[in-house]
Design an enzyme around this catalytic site. Sequence first.
Site, short mmCIF file in Angstrom:
data_model
loop_
_atom_site.label_atom_id
_atom_site.label_comp_id
_atom_site.label_asym_id
_atom_site.label_seq_id
_atom_site.Cartn_x
_atom_site.Cartn_y
_atom_site.Cartn_z
N GLU A 106 -7.78 -5.03 -0.45
CA GLU A 106 -8.33 -5.79 -1.57
C GLU A 106 -8.20 -7.31 -1.36
OE1 GLU A 106 -6.36 -3.16 -2.14
OE2 GLU A 106 -7.62 -1.76 -3.27
N HIS A 147 0.86 -1.18 0.00
CA HIS A 147 0.00 0.00 0.00
C HIS A 147 0.89 1.23 0.00
CE1 HIS A 147 -3.02 2.97 1.27
NE2 HIS A 147 -3.90 2.11 0.81
#
Length: 390
Positions: free
Chosen positions: A330, A277
């Site tokens: 996700e 991320h």
Amino acid sequence: MSGTTTNSPRDTIRASEVPPGLRGVVVTSTTLGDVRGEEGFYHYREYSAVDLAETRSLEDVWFLFVEGRLPDAEERAAFVEEVAPLRRLPAELLAVLPAIAGSSRGDLLAGLRAALSLAGAVRGVRPLWDSSGEQRRADALWVAAVTPTILAALYRLGVGLEPLEPRQDLSAAANWLYQVTGEEPAEHEVAAINRYLVSTVDHGFNASTFTGRVVASTGADLVAAVVAAVGAFSGPLHGGAPDRALDALDEIGSPDRIDGWVRGRVQAGDRIMGFGHPVYRTADPRAVMLRRTALELGGDLADFAVRVETRVVELLAELKPERRLHANVEFYAGVVMELCGLPRAMFTPTFATSRVIGWCANLLEQAGESSIIRPAARYVGPPAPVPVPV
């Protein structure tokens, strides 16, 4: 003094070094929330977003973003009564949805962009610059309420099913599952999807939120800004990854294939979707919460996902020691949605049905500013001016 040049503040800004992707550059102030990546923490206004996801409904959090506080019981009931009827689509849009679904060929976010543009025109949404605060709020509630209905209708039309009318007796999470699957969901499925939706309403100045605010800063109408945000969101490096992360689990297939699959991807220079991320330098708190949710839902898929996550993190630490890579939202989002009966084509659209609430809150905040967002770029081409060849 003669011969002395003084740099203006703008010249100084032009000369400053800006990191790629504007990473870490503060561009405005907000009261909506923040992401503290080093801590692995993010919040909506003054509340932990994860705590809200585990204790509150999407409607409560929607109210928080619009009104700046959590509702009491009476306010909650009034808000639900206000937004539930807004889910219905205008007849003019219903008439052309089959054509939009056919022409977008299963690209639901492309269909959403077309449908929202038409719906905004039918509604007569005016530029933010020319709208009162009351009208802006009304438009924002309408856009956030109608987006799930559009997405569910486009999906069903695309697979040969009739769209379903939204049900005002169901919560936002339950109605979403119903409109997509055609079946009234079980309570544990509603709770899991509600948790996911709340956890993804907002997440700092991500690419789509920033894009929407740039458009809103021009004074354009709110629908135009949301459509722009949807365009940014559609990229696989942003919103378009939950189904790809689950596809990776399918490709791996069994525990004995994890190491070979990961090593092969890293050696090929491929990105492992669902890991890493741009902000978090520790575990993504959304992934931690959704891992718990997946395990509560139970089943072989949840167990396998946890096993894959654990081994992938270990291998990435070995193969990419210069980076700290963890599962992001996700990875487990796809697992939770699959376990709740949502088809993979609806994973990213499900994300969009919650994030539109955050977009709209940001657009309302941006509408209160008077300056257009107009950054500069550093020119690195051939020196100018060069005579134009004849």
